[in-house]
Structures are given as structure tokens and as C-alpha cells.
Design a protein around this motif. Structure first.
Motif, short mmCIF file in Angstrom:
data_model
loop_
_atom_site.label_atom_id
_atom_site.label_comp_id
_atom_site.label_asym_id
_atom_site.label_seq_id
_atom_site.Cartn_x
_atom_site.Cartn_y
_atom_site.Cartn_z
N GLN A 256 -3.73 15.13 2.01
CA GLN A 256 -4.27 14.37 3.15
C GLN A 256 -3.62 14.80 4.46
O GLN A 256 -4.29 14.90 5.48
N LEU A 257 -2.33 15.02 4.40
CA LEU A 257 -1.61 15.44 5.60
C LEU A 257 -2.20 16.74 6.14
O LEU A 257 -2.53 16.85 7.33
N ALA A 258 -2.37 17.72 5.25
CA ALA A 258 -2.93 19.00 5.66
C ALA A 258 -4.33 18.81 6.22
O ALA A 258 -4.70 19.38 7.26
N LYS A 259 -5.10 17.95 5.57
CA LYS A 259 -6.48 17.73 5.99
C LYS A 259 -6.56 17.13 7.39
O LYS A 259 -7.24 17.65 8.29
N LYS B 111 4.57 7.41 3.71
CA LYS B 111 3.46 8.36 3.53
C LYS B 111 2.13 7.71 3.88
O LYS B 111 1.31 8.28 4.59
N HIS B 112 1.97 6.49 3.37
CA HIS B 112 0.74 5.76 3.69
C HIS B 112 0.60 5.59 5.21
O HIS B 112 -0.47 5.81 5.78
N ALA B 113 1.70 5.21 5.86
CA ALA B 113 1.66 4.94 7.29
C ALA B 113 1.26 6.19 8.07
O ALA B 113 0.41 6.15 8.96
N ARG B 114 1.88 7.31 7.72
CA ARG B 114 1.60 8.55 8.47
C ARG B 114 0.15 8.98 8.34
O ARG B 114 -0.48 9.40 9.31
N LEU C 251 -3.13 -1.92 12.97
CA LEU C 251 -1.91 -2.39 12.30
C LEU C 251 -1.67 -1.50 11.09
O LEU C 251 -2.57 -1.32 10.27
N VAL C 252 -0.49 -0.98 10.98
CA VAL C 252 -0.21 0.00 9.94
C VAL C 252 0.81 -0.56 8.96
O VAL C 252 1.92 -0.93 9.35
N GLU C 253 0.40 -0.63 7.68
CA GLU C 253 1.33 -1.05 6.63
C GLU C 253 2.31 0.10 6.43
O GLU C 253 1.91 1.16 5.97
N LYS D 147 0.84 -1.21 0.00
CA LYS D 147 0.00 0.00 0.00
C LYS D 147 0.87 1.26 0.00
O LYS D 147 1.83 1.35 0.77
N GLN D 148 0.51 2.18 -0.88
CA GLN D 148 1.25 3.45 -0.88
C GLN D 148 0.39 4.56 -1.42
O GLN D 148 -0.63 4.32 -2.05
N ILE D 149 0.81 5.77 -1.14
CA ILE D 149 0.10 6.89 -1.74
C ILE D 149 1.08 7.87 -2.37
O ILE D 149 2.24 7.94 -1.98
N GLU D 150 0.56 8.59 -3.35
CA GLU D 150 1.39 9.53 -4.12
C GLU D 150 1.69 10.79 -3.30
O GLU D 150 0.93 11.14 -2.40
N LYS D 151 2.77 11.45 -3.69
CA LYS D 151 3.20 12.64 -2.96
C LYS D 151 2.11 13.73 -2.88
O LYS D 151 1.86 14.28 -1.81
#
Lengths: 493, 493
Positions: A276-279, A473-476, A466-468, A266-270
Motif C-alpha cells: 500500500q505504501l508503494a502504491k 502502519k494503518h495511520a500512515r 481523524l486517524v486511528e 485498526k491495523q494492517i499487516e507488514k
């Protein structure tokens, strides 16, 4: 329960003086041994009927023992620092360290008994509370503590006689107050409630000793001798009696477990990450400032493989919170004051006040992870830890503390990549040690420990997330989102 | 004081980002070194005008540093546990241990400045308070602490602009409250008071760094760089700069001193002793239960030659007091948590609440007695201890804590007799150690140390009582009587 205590025990002064002479020498000797060994604490609970001689006996103990290594813990109205935390916090902070004797004038029994008499607790609630106390004392016993519980009994008649005698002497008249006389009125209720409470908390690891309170000589001698014998026995028998722990964990019989079930790809783009981080940081910042949060508290527990990114995830959380509202507790080797206490003591001391947040970077789960895998504690100790931890988190929950727990998982290849990167990066070099490399060899043992931990401690109010974490980035984002959603749910928003 | 901070400093984002890149790596490295060395704590005081960016900068530090080894100490309304003790107690309990950085959001400057503006302190009282703070920070510096004090300045115009900007952004509007605007009204008074306070607390060992608060980039970078440089300097220069201590003690030029002046032959008969004991114990028992005592507290400090009878005297005192009202603190080797703090920290933690009593069996005077004689600390350290101790006891006195100090003196022959007796008595055998025999060889050095101690620390509100202790009965009565008479005087009875 109280029959023997109403037989009218008494000891004349001459016999008393003679007995005390020998007793005192022996008590001083065992107290000295206790202190020298420094292996376990003694907790002496002095409870009972008003006028039953509690403070007289405590003061007598000060005459017999070396008072410098005796502490009396008195609990009147809780302070505001205590009211802002789980109700057992005040007892945890007062526990005597190994080698010392703590006399509890009032204890964890006082409020439940009073509340039951006043009708603030139902019979069921009282029994639940007693079950909790039994487990708490079982934990103390398993941690090595010698727990001695005394109940000083007086019949109603004897209680009245006692108050009258105290009142008739100008030196003691101050001790009889309006409350004393009103306690006489509820004597029957007290005996009912106490009888029940004593019966269900009369455990093999912390039994009650009921003492006739009416005769000073008898009562004091009984307590002194009971203390002496218990101490002698305990000093001579090195390991305490463990109270039954769970049976060993049955092996899994297929290859499936909660960790293999994780999709580590699992991953997410920059770009998505930034948005998402800001949100979620914005949302978190609002939530911890919400008026409803002022009456709650938050504990974030971070565990994970080495280099799984706990630190980075924690930073993304703290960036959203004012520094005055949280504390980070990095869990390392215990200090000597912590080693002199039950295992969970060093976590209890950091339980946040209302409106505050404590973030643990590694946690009380060390016992069932590193200590289990490395053999730092006996099997019986980590096996019982699951239940003790559940009790701890339950106590937090009952007090309104929201507990959110994360396990950050990466795979072995990703870990190797990060170790190498850390060694190459100047300001990250201190993050990697010899020990980290050694731990890699025990990958499977840790995996097993993690799965057992999740199976046994992922409870309704304190579930594991449980966090992949192969993709940071996905984890955070998952961590932040989980914290926010949990807060929303708990605050009813 | 504030001129440079009104020049309109600002740093553009591009420069800021470039500077920060290098700064962060360096900060993480020195923070790691600080932690590894574990030799001194860092105290970062962040003070200044409201809206001057205090919390923004603190949060920025969390981004730059490893947040796990950073604590923010916030001080809002004192808790009841804090209100019941000297006002510096809350700061003592919050001091960061060696190896860590503590950020003080609010500090020992906050109340005096606010109280001066509100007219609760006169100019003179403010100056006295500042003198006390200077000595406190001098003590911290001498104990090795790195104390960095920042003041974030804003002109009145800049403060208004700041509030307006914060209010215009929904994400930060919550930070501007009614109080903020009322602070704008007292801006001139604040600048007046703060200017004065900063000037007289601008010591070489803890100087102020005044920073223009209006530009985030400038302010954060200024603090980050100041912290970095200070840490680098301090890590490279092992011994801190001592601030001036008293000159060495001049030798006595005749044979007379306070100890030779004692008549050690003083004694009392058994009958008189029994009568007097009952009398003074009865009196003490009344005094500590007196309503007027509820608003005071009592510290008893016991020092004396080995085998001088401290323990016996303490027992005669405690026998008169309910065990729930006192604690005895036997002073032994410090724990590792205590070693990570300034010397007096382990005594501050036992300062009694109102209505309570702490009895120290050996005390903070260890520094000028055993540590001086045995060479456990540098001469400069025990020389400065006299003044620090006087400050400590003064702080207790100001808070209503009554301090009574005893030195129990026996002669060398009596000591020898008691040592031999102890070795022969079963339950006293643990009272005598190898060390006790060794200390006898240093009789004269101890004598010298005691005389100097009395000369330098027998102050008006915390005088020493020298007790002729060859006769135990005489010593015990003198101790009890002294405590009672002091209590009577202090309570106005």
C-alpha cells in the motif's frame, strides 16, 4: 452617508496653524506612547474619491508624526508572488507590527469597489466580500489593532474643480492623468457603490469616518484629530472592545463523541503495508506533478496527541515528493516578529505559491488546543478562533489551495508505551520532554478540545480526517490515501 | 578536479544498509545538537552535472534527517520582486536561520556557470563574479555558517547512460526532458567551465567536495558522511575559522582627520534657507518622478552623532517625496529572526524595488561605530565589516541602486546644548535617553571610529558626504542638494 461631507467645510490658514501647533505635540506624544507600549498596531485606511486629497493627507501625517515609525503601504498591481496566493496575502504581509502606524494607501476595499463598478462583481458577490472584510477587520480589532477607516468625499462638481486646480499648477499638473478624467465620468457609480460598501462595513469595531475632501486644512485637521482621539482612548483603555464572539460550548450530554467513535484497534499487516505504501506514494508522486496541480497548491495540517506519529506520517508523505516542491513548517513558539502580529500571521506567511506544498507540523489549531487547555489565551480569544480559522481556510480554498487536515489519535496506554520507548532509544530521546509528561495529565481536557475543534472547524472544503494511530502502519496509509483521494477529487482526475 | 570522481566508485546495497543504520542515528543526533545550540546555520549546496543525482540525494537527506528542520531552497526563474532587486537578494532572503539546515538546489553558482557556457559572461567577468562569491561565502563563514559545497560529477558517457536508464523506467522517465539531452551536448563545455569555477572558489572556508554521481549508494553515503563529520567538527570547535581579515588600523600620526577638517561654523540665513529648501525639495520631487528613475532605486543612509539632526534632515527629504514611494527604516536592536542571520541580512531585507526609495535612520555602519566603540562585537568582526559593507554597497550599485551616505557632525558644545533643550521640550523629551549621556563620554572613541569608517568605506560609487551640522539649516540644505545632484548625475540629467 456623504451629506455632511458636502456641506462645504473649510478652515482658514490662521486657525489651522494655531490648531496644528498643539495637535502636533500631542500626536508626537501619543505616537511615542504607542511605540513604548508596543501593545497594538494602528491601521489607517485612507480611501475615497480621486482628487479627494488622499496623498496630500498622507504626506501631511508624515510632517506631523515621527516618520520613522510610520509606514505607507501602497498597493498597485499585485506582483507575481502575490498573484500566486490568496488575494488577502498581500495585505497580511504588509500589516504593521505592534507599536507602529501603517497607512494603507489603497486597501482591501480597492479591488471590490473597482470590480463592482466594472461589473466584475455582482451585488451579491460584493456583499459576500464585504461580509468577509467585516470578519477580517473584526479579527484585527479583537487582536488589539486600532483600525481607522477614512473616506475622502468630493461631489462631482468638487472633483472637477479639484482636477482643474491641480492641472493649472505646473507643480501638480502631473497628478491629473487620463484616468483621473475617466474617473470623473464614473463619479456617480462610485458614490453608489461606495455608499453601499461603506454602509455595510460601518462596524462598531472599525467604523468609517467620512471626510469632506475639498478643503486641505479641514481634511487634514479632521484626520489628525480623529487619529489623536482614537489613540488616546485606546491607550487609556487597555483592553480593546471585543466584538461579539460565539457563546461558550455547550457540554456533551452522553458519552459519545468523534474520538470515542474511533476504532483504535485498526491495523494492517507488514506485507499489506509495504504494498500500500508503494502504491499510494507512487500515486501521490504523480498527482503533485500533474499539470493540473500547477495552478493549485496544497496545505497539509498535522495535529495529534503527543507521540501519535505525526513526524512519521509526514516523512511517508514527503518521501513521495521532490524536496524542491514542499516546505515543512514545524510550529513552535512564535518569534518576536510573529508575536507583534495577529495570531494567524505566522501561518499566512507560509501559504504556498501555486504548484507548491506546505506541510504544517502542528498548526493554527494550537489556539483551540494547547492554548485553550493550558490557559495561554483568554476564553474569548479561543472561542473566536474557530470562526477566524474557518475564514482563513476559506480564503485558501477560494484561491485554489487544497487544505487537508489530520488529527492522529492514540490511546493513553499506547502513548505511555511510546514515551518509554523514546526515552530508551538514543536518537529518539530528544523527542520527549518534561512537557510531554505533564500534558498526559490533561488527557481529558485535550480530548474535549479536540472534539470541539472537529465540531466547529470540519467544514465542507476543509474537513478533518481523524486517524486511528495506535498502529503506525494503518495511520500512515490512511494519511497518504486521504491526501491522494482529495487531490484526485480536486483536480478532477 | 574530477579525476577521482571518474574512478567508478560504487557501494553495494548490503554495505550501504549497514553503514546507513549507524549514520542515520548519528545524523539525527548532531542535527538535534545543532538545533539546540542554535548557534550557526548549515548551508548545503548541491550542484553538478544534470542527471548526477542532485534531487535523489536531497530526497535521501530528507529520509535521514529530521525533515522538519531542513529546508530546500529551489531557484527557478526569478520572480518580479526578485528581478527588481540585486541578483543576490533572492539568496539572502532564503538563507536558513541559525540551528537549521538549508539545502540549496541551485545556488549563486548556477547563473554564472550557465551564462559563461552561453557566452553571456567573458572569462574575466566570470572571474570577477567568482571573486565576489568567494567574499560572500567568506562572510557567511565568518558569521559562523557552515558552508558545504558538493559537486556531483558524471563523465559524458556516464551522463548518457544515466539518462537512458531514467528514460527506460516509466516512474522516472518524466525526469528526462529535451533540455537534458541538450545538456549532454554541452557536457564538455560544462566540465571546462565548472572545472575553472570550482578551482577558483575552492576556498579554505568553503571548499568543494566533488562526488562521483553515477552510483546512488556511493554518492548519498559520501554526502551523508561529509555532512556528519563537518557538523561534528563544527559543534565541537566553537569558534569558526576566521578567514583572514584586514590588519588593525594604523594610528594617525598628526592631529588632522576628515572631521577636524570640517568647518562647523558654516551656517545660512533663514531667508536663504527658505528659498533653498523650496528649490531643492522641488527639484527632488521632480527627480524621483522622472521616468529614468523608474529603472533605478535610491538608498539614503543617515549616520551622525546623537542629536546631530538626522531626523530633521530626513523629514526635509521625505516632505518632497510621495509617501507611497519611500520607506524609512529606523535601525534599532535586531529582532530574534534578524539575530539568527548574518549581520547584513536585516539591511538586505529592506533593499528597495526599482523606482522605490529606502531611507535608513542609522545603518549597517553600526557595526564599525557603536558596536566597535562599545565592544559589542569582536575586533575581527568589525575589522572585516568594512570589506563586507563595501561588497554590499557594490552589489546595490551594480543593480542600479543609488547609494547616498551622510555623516552629520556637530561639536560637543552644540550637542550639550541640544541635549538640554530636548529635555526641556515636551514633545522632544523622548528623543533623549540615559544612553545618549553615556555616549558623550566616548566622544573621542567615536571620532576615531568615524574617521576610520570614512577612510575605508568612502568608495567611488558610494562616497560619504560629511555634513557640518552645528547649523541645522545648513545641514538640511546640504543633504537635499547632495541627494539631488547625485540623482542628476546618475540619471544623466
Amino acid at each position: 452617508m456623504f451629506e455632511s461631507a458636502e456641506l462645504g467645510h473649510s478652515i482658514d490658514n490662521k486657525t489651522f496653524r494655531k490648531e496644528v501647533e498643539a495637535l502636533r505635540v500631542e500626536l508626537l506624544n501619543v505616537q511615542f506612547e504607542l511605540r513604548e507600549a508596543g501593545k497594538f498596531p494602528v491601521m489607517l485606511l485612507i480611501s475615497g474619491v480621486d482628487g479627494g486629497g488622499k496623498s496630500e493627507t498622507i504626506n501631511q501625517l508624515y510632517e506631523w508624526l515621527d516618520p520613522r515609525f510610520l509606514s505607507t503601504l501602497a498597493f498597485s498591481e499585485p506582483t507575481d508572488e502575490e498573484r500566486d496566493r490568496p488575494h488577502m496575502w498581500r495585505y497580511w504581509r504588509s500589516l504593521p507590527p505592534k507599536g507602529r502606524i501603517g497607512v494603507f494607501a489603497g486597501s482591501w476595499y480597492s479591488s471590490p469597489i473597482a470590480d463592482r463598478i466594472d461589473g466584475k462583481l455582482t451585488a451579491d458577490e460584493t456583499d459576500h466580500e464585504m461580509a468577509r472584510i467585516n470578519r477580517f477587520e473584526g479579527m484585527l480589532a479583537n487582536e488589539g489593532a486600532l483600525v481607522l477607516k477614512f473616506w475622502f468625499h468630493l461631489s462631482k462638481k468638487a472633483q472637477r474643480a479639484r482636477f482643474e486646480k491641480l492641472e493649472s499648477d505646473p507643480r501638480t499638473a502631473w497628478r491629473v492623468t487620463k484616468e483621473s478624467w475617466s474617473r470623473l465620468k464614473t463619479h456617480d457609480e462610485l458614490i453608489d457603490v461606495a455608499g453601499h460598501v461603506l454602509r455595510i462595513t460601518n462596524t462598531p469595531w472599525a467604523p468609517w469616518i467620512v471626510v469632506d475632501g475639498s478643503d486641505d486644512n479641514y481634511r487634514n485637521l479632521r484626520v489628525g484629530k480623529a487619529l489623536l482621539e482614537a489613540l488616546k482612548y485606546r491607550l487609556a483603555n487597555d483592553t480593546p472592545q471585543h466584538y461579539p464572539v460565539a457563546p461558550p460550548i455547550p457540554p456533551r450530554i452522553d458519552g459519545r463523541d468523534v474520538l470515542t467513535a474511533l476504532d483504535l484497534s485498526k491495523q494492517i499487516e507488514k506485507d499489506t503495508y509495504e504494498r500500500q505504501l508503494a502504491k499510494w506514494q507512487g500515486r501521490l508522486s504523480e498527482l503533485v506533478r500533474h499539470p493540473k496541480f500547477r495552478n493549485r497548491a496544497l496545505v497539509l495540517a498535522f495535529e495529534g496527541s503527543d507521540a501519535a506519529g505525526k513526524g512519521g506520517a509526514i516523512r511517508r508523505v514527503t518521501a513521495a515528493i521532490d524536496a524542491r516542491q514542499f516546505q515543512i513548517v514545524p510550529v513552535a513558539a512564535p518569534t518576536d516578529e510573529e508575536r507583534a502580529q495577529p495570531y494567524l500571521w505566522r501561518f499566512w506567511r507560509h501559504v504556498p505559491r501555486k504548484g507548491r506544498i506546505t506541510i504544517f507540523d502542528r498548526t493554527w489549531y494550537g489556539r483551540v488546543l494547547v492554548e485553550r487547555v493550558e490557559g495561554f489565551c483568554a476564553e474569548a480569544d479561543w472561542l473566536r478562533a474557530y470562526a477566524e480559522i474557518n475564514d482563513f481556510e476559506h480564503a485558501l480554498d477560494v484561491a485554489g489551495v487544497i487544505v487537508v487536515k489530520f488529527w492522529l489519535q492514540i490511546d493513553a496506554d499506547e502513548q505511555l508505551r511510546r514515551f518509554n520507548e523514546r526515552e530508551a532509544t538514543d536518537f529518539k530521546r530528544f523527542k520527549i520532554t518534561e512537557e510531554d509528561w505533564r500534558n498526559r495529565d490533561k488527557w481529558d481536557a485535550y480530548r474535549e478540545a479536540v472534539c470541539d475543534m472537529v465540531d466547529r472547524t470540519s467544514t465542507g472544503q476543509a474537513p478533518w480526517t481523524l486517524v486511528e494511530a495506535n498502529d503506525k502502519k494503518h495511520a500512515r496509509i490512511k494519511v497518504l490515501k486521504t491526501v491522494c483521494q482529495r487531490l484526485e477529487k480536486e483536480l478532477g482526475l
